[in-house]
Design a protein around this motif. Structure first.
Motif, mmCIF file in Angstrom:
data_model
loop_
_atom_site.group_PDB
_atom_site.id
_atom_site.type_symbol
_atom_site.label_atom_id
_atom_site.label_comp_id
_atom_site.label_asym_id
_atom_site.label_seq_id
_atom_site.Cartn_x
_atom_site.Cartn_y
_atom_site.Cartn_z
ATOM 1 N N ALA A 262 0.811 -1.217 0.000
ATOM 2 C CA ALA A 262 0.000 0.000 0.000
ATOM 3 C C ALA A 262 0.847 1.271 0.000
ATOM 4 N N LEU A 263 2.178 1.131 0.032
ATOM 5 C CA LEU A 263 3.041 2.317 -0.017
ATOM 6 C C LEU A 263 3.036 2.892 -1.431
ATOM 7 N N PRO A 264 3.003 4.207 -1.571
ATOM 8 C CA PRO A 264 2.852 4.834 -2.894
ATOM 9 C C PRO A 264 4.029 4.560 -3.822
ATOM 10 N N VAL A 265 3.717 4.259 -5.071
ATOM 11 C CA VAL A 265 4.743 3.949 -6.069
ATOM 12 C C VAL A 265 4.815 5.035 -7.133
ATOM 13 N N HIS A 266 5.992 5.167 -7.716
ATOM 14 C CA HIS A 266 6.202 6.022 -8.884
ATOM 15 C C HIS A 266 6.317 5.121 -10.108
ATOM 16 N N GLN A 267 5.736 5.549 -11.208
ATOM 17 C CA GLN A 267 5.794 4.771 -12.438
ATOM 18 C C GLN A 267 6.578 5.536 -13.501
ATOM 19 N N PHE A 268 7.454 4.815 -14.197
ATOM 20 C CA PHE A 268 8.240 5.398 -15.277
ATOM 21 C C PHE A 268 7.981 4.626 -16.571
ATOM 22 N N GLN A 269 7.973 5.356 -17.658
ATOM 23 C CA GLN A 269 7.732 4.744 -18.974
ATOM 24 C C GLN A 269 8.874 5.104 -19.914
ATOM 25 N N LYS A 317 14.608 -5.136 -21.431
ATOM 26 C CA LYS A 317 13.373 -5.721 -21.949
ATOM 27 C C LYS A 317 12.103 -5.060 -21.401
ATOM 28 N N LEU A 318 12.279 -4.030 -20.562
ATOM 29 C CA LEU A 318 11.119 -3.381 -19.945
ATOM 30 C C LEU A 318 10.751 -2.080 -20.638
ATOM 31 N N SER A 319 9.465 -1.811 -20.752
ATOM 32 C CA SER A 319 8.984 -0.528 -21.265
ATOM 33 C C SER A 319 8.452 0.346 -20.137
ATOM 34 N N GLN A 320 8.180 -0.279 -18.963
ATOM 35 C CA GLN A 320 7.729 0.465 -17.788
ATOM 36 C C GLN A 320 8.445 -0.075 -16.550
ATOM 37 N N ILE A 321 8.674 0.811 -15.581
ATOM 38 C CA ILE A 321 9.294 0.419 -14.315
ATOM 39 C C ILE A 321 8.536 1.109 -13.184
ATOM 40 N N GLU A 322 8.287 0.347 -12.143
ATOM 41 C CA GLU A 322 7.617 0.866 -10.962
ATOM 42 C C GLU A 322 8.614 0.852 -9.810
ATOM 43 N N ILE A 323 8.747 1.954 -9.104
ATOM 44 C CA ILE A 323 9.630 1.997 -7.942
ATOM 45 C C ILE A 323 8.865 2.554 -6.749
ATOM 46 N N CYS A 324 9.332 2.198 -5.550
ATOM 47 C CA CYS A 324 8.667 2.650 -4.330
ATOM 48 C C CYS A 324 9.702 3.249 -3.384
ATOM 49 N N GLY A 351 4.338 -9.969 -4.317
ATOM 50 C CA GLY A 351 5.336 -9.225 -5.054
ATOM 51 C C GLY A 351 6.235 -10.147 -5.844
ATOM 52 N N VAL A 352 7.392 -9.614 -6.240
ATOM 53 C CA VAL A 352 8.348 -10.369 -7.047
ATOM 54 C C VAL A 352 9.748 -10.123 -6.520
ATOM 55 N N ASN A 353 10.627 -11.048 -6.808
ATOM 56 C CA ASN A 353 12.019 -10.896 -6.415
ATOM 57 C C ASN A 353 12.787 -10.298 -7.597
ATOM 58 N N GLY A 354 12.445 -9.076 -7.944
ATOM 59 C CA GLY A 354 13.039 -8.404 -9.092
ATOM 60 C C GLY A 354 12.307 -7.110 -9.377
ATOM 61 N N ILE A 355 12.681 -6.449 -10.477
ATOM 62 C CA ILE A 355 12.059 -5.171 -10.828
ATOM 63 C C ILE A 355 10.584 -5.362 -11.154
ATOM 64 N N VAL A 356 9.757 -4.454 -10.655
ATOM 65 C CA VAL A 356 8.326 -4.479 -10.948
ATOM 66 C C VAL A 356 8.072 -3.578 -12.158
ATOM 67 N N SER A 357 7.303 -4.079 -13.097
ATOM 68 C CA SER A 357 7.055 -3.316 -14.317
ATOM 69 C C SER A 357 5.820 -2.424 -14.187
ATOM 70 N N ASP A 358 4.637 -3.004 -14.156
ATOM 71 C CA ASP A 358 3.404 -2.209 -14.103
ATOM 72 C C ASP A 358 2.360 -3.014 -13.338
ATOM 73 N N SER A 359 2.298 -2.812 -12.021
ATOM 74 C CA SER A 359 1.440 -3.668 -11.198
ATOM 75 C C SER A 359 0.348 -2.929 -10.445
ATOM 76 N N LEU A 360 0.364 -1.602 -10.465
ATOM 77 C CA LEU A 360 -0.591 -0.834 -9.666
ATOM 78 C C LEU A 360 -2.022 -1.215 -10.040
ATOM 79 N N GLN A 361 -2.836 -1.525 -9.021
ATOM 80 C CA GLN A 361 -4.197 -1.966 -9.271
ATOM 81 C C GLN A 361 -5.147 -1.386 -8.240
ATOM 82 N N ALA A 362 -6.425 -1.330 -8.608
ATOM 83 C CA ALA A 362 -7.477 -0.846 -7.717
ATOM 84 C C ALA A 362 -8.486 -1.964 -7.507
ATOM 85 N N ILE A 363 -8.886 -2.181 -6.248
ATOM 86 C CA ILE A 363 -9.855 -3.221 -5.920
ATOM 87 C C ILE A 363 -11.013 -2.605 -5.136
#
Length: 484
Positions: A262-269, A317-324, A351-363
């Motif tokens: 739930a911590l806010p993430v920044h998304q880069f493209q 190989k990534l077009s998007q990166i998510e960082i927190c 989560g994943v044991n590596g770079i997160v690409s584009d995972s932000l979701q709303a439920i």
């Protein structure tokens, strides 16, 4: 000479009062904006006219009540009709649009996410109970009591490996309803040496959830009067808004279950000129939409750090990166605390044991929705980057070691959940047995439960491999259970 000047000024003043209202609006006239007559019923206390009256009532140059002043309002700003009228926007949406307008440009995804979740008046977590079947999502502690009981085994093992300190802080980050901690305390209630050493600290920002946690832990006492105590174990309980507020100086055991996501993430493209941060703006139809920042942003420094921790092939190989950044900073706060005071932290999240690409979701109500749709009505969360957690901890302190991640299934299995479910099944009704098997599968299974005979839409889905567990411990403690 002075008398002639005064007489001339007095004459000019009288001519000014008698001047017709057709004087040019482009010429500043101090009396054009002020009136000493009683405001009409259509006037408001916040208009320029009444403001002038309020400030000029006691002025020595205020005309007498019998004086009539003609007012030319043609040069005044006229706001659009209904500019302050009611709209369909929620208070949170109005606030978000106000922030964007004040900035004169878009906000980051992280700023949007933080405002949506923790706005003091309308944030998703602040004024409601969002957990359980009637809420928006279900967490592992709500699935089965066995989850909290297994975490109690881990906490007891950690305390043993720490040398059984006489005083220890037990911290939970984001305790929800307090279900996990209540099950944990029931699990350790017979170990008096441990319960007498523990001071419980809850890191929670929601007033509503704090009240629920107070009730769930069967607390007594009130802030400001005497120490609050959980009657389940007799342990003192304190609440804090942040981890930094938890007192230092004692060995600390930290549990963070579904807190990091739930911590806010920044998304880069990735664009033609490199990486650009995704931002949120308001379009001409007054709707939220995504844009790209044309220049580097402060979060770019964290992007550079995260990319240094990754292989070149992984980035390519990534077009998007998510960082927190908040997760990196929080991990360093935890690691410094454990490195200096001793202790251990257990982090469990999807989560994943590596770079997160584009995972932000709303439920919302257990269903995925657009993250820009009706902000504040749905939970926002993102995958946890466990590699970033590892590097953040190791970078800040030489006195800690990081272990994992392992799957939630591996964690709970090694702590004895298989034996626990078998013991519970021996003394329960058929209905309770079905509930136990369902809860067990959700905690350790993968995919849909093979034994399910109910409606397809209610088929239990296993969390066993989607959730990962990582431990950060003081070096003197050795390798924590069950990461050997």
């Amino acid at each position: 000479m002075l008398r002639r000047v005064a007489a001339q000024a007095s004459a000019n003043y009288r001519r000014l009062l008698a001047a017709p209202s057709s004087s040019s609006p482009g010429i500043y006239n101090p009396f054009r904006q002020c009136s000493t007559s009683t405001p009409s019923s259509s006037s408001h206390s916040h208009t320029p006219n009444s403001t002038c009256v309020e400030h000029l009532e006691d002025s020595p140059c205020t005309p007498s009540p019998s004086t009539k002043i003609s007012i030319d309002r043609s040069g005044l700003y006229k706001p659009p009709e209904h500019s302050h009228g009611p709209t369909s926007d929620s208070e949170l949406v109005k606030n978000l649009k106000g922030i964007i307008k004040f900035r004169g440009g878009p906000i980051t995804v992280a700023e949007y996410m933080e405002e949506v979740l923790t706005n003091p008046k309308a944030g998703f977590y602040i004024n409601r109970d969002v957990f359980g079947a009637q809420g928006d999502f279900i967490t592992s502690p709500e699935v089965s009591q066995m989850f909290g009981e297994m975490i109690s085994v881990w906490v007891m093992c950690a305390w043993e490996q720490m040398g059984r300190p006489e005083k220890v802080n037990l911290v939970e980050l984001g305790p929800g309803r307090g279900t996990l901690l209540a099950d944990l305390l029931r699990g350790v209630s017979k170990f008096k040496n441990f319960t007498e050493s523990v001071h419980i600290h809850m890191v929670e920002c929601s007033p509503v959830l704090r009240k629920l946690q107070y009730q769930t832990l069967k607390c007594e006492g009130e802030d400001g009067e005497k120490q609050i105590v959980s009657t389940m174990t007799g342990s003192p309980v304190s609440w804090h808004a942040t981890m930094e507020e938890v007192p230092t100086g004692l060995p600390t055991i930290i549990v963070a279950h579904e807190f990091y996501d739930a911590l806010p993430v920044h998304q880069f493209q990735r664009a033609s000129h490199g990486w650009h941060e995704k931002m949120i703006d308001v379009d001409e139809n007054s709707s939220f939409h995504f844009v790209l920042s044309p220049r580097p942003t402060p979060a770019t420094l964290y992007l550079i750090k995260r990319c240094k921790w990754a292989e070149t092939e992984e980035i390519a190989k990534l077009s998007q990166i998510e960082i927190c950044p908040r997760a990196m900073d929080l991990t360093q706060t935890i690691a410094k605390r454990i490195g200096s005071d001793g202790g251990a932290a257990l982090i469990i999240d999807y989560g994943v044991n590596g770079i997160v690409s584009d995972s932000l979701q709303a439920i919302r109500k257990h269903k995925f929705v657009n993250i820009l749709d009706n902000p504040g009505s749905a939970d926002l969360s993102a995958y946890v980057d466990f590699t970033a957690i590892r590097h953040s901890a190791e970078e800040i302190s030489e006195n800690v070691t990081v272990h994992g991640p392992i799957t939630q299934s591996q964690l709970l299995g090694s702590l004895g959940i298989n034996f626990r479910v078998e013991a519970l099944l021996e003394n329960c009704t058929d209905e309770q047995a079905d509930s136990l098997r369902t809860g067990y599968w959700r905690l350790v299974g993968e995919g849909e439960a093979p034994f399910w005979e109910g409606p397809d839409e209610q088929t239990p889905i296993g969390m066993g491999t989607r959730y990962l567990a990582m431990a950060i411990v003081n070096k003197e403690m050795g390798v924590p259970v069950p990461f050997q």
